[in-house]
Design a protein around this motif. Structure first.
Motif: not given
Length: 646
Positions: A26, A29-30, A57, A60-61, A194, A407, A410
């Motif tokens: 998470a 991702l951010t 991205i 990760c998601a 995001v 986190s 994310g």
């Protein structure tokens, strides 16, 4: 395995064991989105296609989705089954493969080698299953219908007949082409959404959301029906950055709804006011919701243009809700909030530094004309600095809290990223099959080329398509399917997109499936359908104002300055008159004939003078008649007061 928990006694790994990996993904991702927003790869001399970043991205998601979302939505996850661990690994590897090999693989879509279509098919199926876990079956079924159309479009008779696609080519096209999964919706979600959700999350961590609730309570708590006005103001402020009407209801409703009920207001109306206020937050500048950023990309105009166009309709929306809250409170003798529950001015003023971050955001967006994602990050930096230095009500966030915010962001964007990736499938089908042109032509034909008929048809389609769908998914569908038909009959493009956004949003408070209203009803412990019907009444302006700015763009600040000024003033008077009619109260209770008279004059005043030939006359009659009605009601109340004194 019980109905309430998943894998308590089953195989797999404990969620606690996997927590560092989940939170690390998470945070990654951010941080990836932040690095892209600040052009870090360019400064390091690294060259990437944007689609490679979007794929990173998504990797990760999608992995997070399988690690955190149970296969059965009603269950609670305590252990991650081996099957979901396998799906998470497959997600990371397959999307990572696309990200790594994208420059060469994208050129091979139409030659259909297994190296292209196999990972493409895997990713498409993984996205649909993750979407089902996150949002339910409704959006998945809609997307599946589009994919079936792409494969068998020639079986559809008439004007909607399409070009059938080879399934291997379609799998590669959806996974690699910039009109598919890695297309426009995912690009907006991976950058703008995001960063703005990070900004909103930091507001919660640093106490900013509490400050805005306290400020609303301080400003409105001392007036009649103060609790309702607090809900309107606080939910409008918080809703513009929450990204979801339902999330806003849950976030602010747990505070405002019990407060309104304690003041003696019926539970279903307390829930309805919160639902309408929360839904409108995504229509209120300067931030608005994720859909507004996507609209900017669809129309290829600066975000500031969208904000300026949305400003007056959003203000009228909240003015209508605020007036109804005030008049309902007067009619029902709802007292102000007890002084003991209102924070002191001194304590609230200590949080004024939170306003600075919004000032920085607005300055960066409208003066420096930065990209929205960079503006949001600059505002986030300002927020962190002032919060660490000043805090709020004696509490300062720690650096650990700030890092945990990365986190949390994310985790918060997983659903939006999945919706955006899946929305790319719809756009891909529309492009590759020609359905976009065919559907536009069919809608125009059904409407007979008549803008009024087409608007009515489009409103129904928008509300039906929006039932049960998340906000971003609603707008993507409507922008692709309905807005082009409105533009085709001569409606201003930005007005067409705002029109479908408004009516798509209204599905959140329109029964039989009104997600925001039903979420508020569960908090208020009120009947869901009664809450939905009350929400429709409180949110009436959102069903009327879009029709007006379509016929007269003066309400979205397009036209001559004098026409715009007159339209805003008369619309404000019209909103006041209709709100009084619906509340059944002005300076005193209104009789039914007076309520009808207020409504008729209000509707006439609402219509801008440039809407059609002769609209100026209806405007004058509506405003003049409305002012006379108001004056007569005030005079009647004074007479009653004088008689009571005598």
């Amino acid at each position: 395995m019980s109905d309430s928990s998943e894998g308590e006694a089953g195989s797999g790994l404990s969620l606690r064991v996997l927590r560092p990996v989940i939170d690390g993904l998470a945070m990654l991702l951010t941080l990836t989105a932040i690095c892209w927003a600040f052009s870090v790869p360019r400064y390091l001399g690294l060259g990437f296609y944007p689609q490679q970043f979007f794929a990173a991205i998504l990797a990760c998601a999608l992995t997070l989705a399988y690690l955190t979302l149970p296969a059965r939505r009603a269950t609670t996850r305590r252990r991650v089954p081996w099957t979901d661990l396998a799906l998470a690994l497959a997600s990371f590897v397959s999307v990572g493969y696309i990200a790594y090999g994208y420059p060469e693989l994208v050129l091979l879509i139409f030659s259909r080698p297994p190296a292209v279509w196999v990972p493409g098919l895997i990713v498409t199926l993984l996205v649909l299953e993750a979407l089902r876990r996150a949002t339910g079956m409704a959006l998945v079924v809609i997307i599946a219908v589009f994919l079936l159309y792409a494969l068998f479009g020639d079986a559809i008779p008439g004007r909607l007949s399409g070009r059938p696609q080879n399934w291997q080519m379609l799998a590669g096209y959806m996974a690699y082409d910039s009109n598919g999964i890695l297309g426009l919706p995912l690009s907006v979600a991976s950058t703008v959404v995001v960063t703005f959700i990070l900004f909103g999350g930091l507001l919660s961590i640093t106490g900013g959301s509490r400050f805005f609730t306290d400020a609303a309570m301080l400003c409105m708590g001392g007036f009649r029906g103060g609790s309702m006005k607090i809900a309107v103001l606080a939910s409008g402020l918080f809703g513009s950055i929450s990204g979801s009407a339902v999330a806003n209801v849950v976030g602010t409703g747990v505070i405002t709804i019990p407060m309104i009920k304690r003041n003696g207001y019926p539970a279903h109306k307390a829930a309805a006011i919160e639902a309408v206020a929360s839904t409108g937050g995504q229509l209120m500048p300067p931030v608005m919701g994720a859909s507004a950023f996507l609209m900017s990309e669809f129309l290829a105009v600066p975000y500031s243009t969208i904000v300026m166009a949305a400003l007056v309709p959003a203000i009228l929306y909240y003015v209508a809700l605020f007036i109804q809250a005030d008049l309902e409170a007067a009619r029902m003798n709802i007292a102000p909030v007890p002084k003991s529950e209102i924070p002191s001015a001194a304590s609230v003023l200590r949080g004024l530094h939170f306003v600075l971050s919004f000032a920085v955001l607005i300055y960066a967006l409208f003066v420096l004309r930065w990209q929205p994602e960079r503006a949001a990050l600059l505002a986030a930096v300002a927020l962190i600095i002032t919060s660490l230095a000043l805090g709020y009500q004696g509490v300062r966030p720690s650096l650990a809290d700030i890092f945990r915010g990365l986190s949390r962001t994310g985790h918060a964007v997983v659903e939006i990223i999945l919706i955006s990736a899946a929305s790319g499938l719809v756009i891909g089908v529309l492009n590759v099959t020609g359905l976009s042109f065919n559907l536009t032509y069919a809608l125009v034909q059904v409407g007979g080329g008549n803008a009024t008929v087409l608007l009515a048809l489009s409103a129904v389609v928008c509300i039906i398509l929006g039932m049960g769908l998340p906000t971003l998914g609603v707008y993507v569908l409507l922008a692709a399917l309905v807005a082009p038909a409105l533009i085709q009959v001569g409606i201003e493009p930005i007005a067409a997109h705002l029109y479908v956004l408004y009516f798509g949003m209204m599905s959140m408070i329109t029964p039989p499936i009104a997600l925001a209203a039903f979420a508020a009803a569960s908090i208020a412990q009120a009947p869901a359908m009664a809450t939905g019907l009350a929400a429709m009444r409180f949110g009436w302006s959102a069903y009327v104002i879009p029709v007006l700015f379509v016929f007269s763009p003066t309400l979205i600040l397009i036209g001559e300055p004098l026409d715009i000024g007159v339209a805003i003033v008369t619309a404000g008077i019209g909103v006041w008159l209709i709100s009084a009619s619906l509340a059944g109260y002005f300076s005193a209770r209104l009789s039914m004939p007076m309520r009808l008279a207020f409504a008729v004059c209000g509707l006439a005043a609402l219509v801008p003078g440039t809407a059609f030939e002769g609209a100026v006359i209806s405007d004058i009659l509506g405003v003049g008649g409305g002012l006379l009605l108001m004056a007569s009601e005030v005079r009647r109340k004074r007479q009653r007061l004088a008689e009571s004194v005598v």
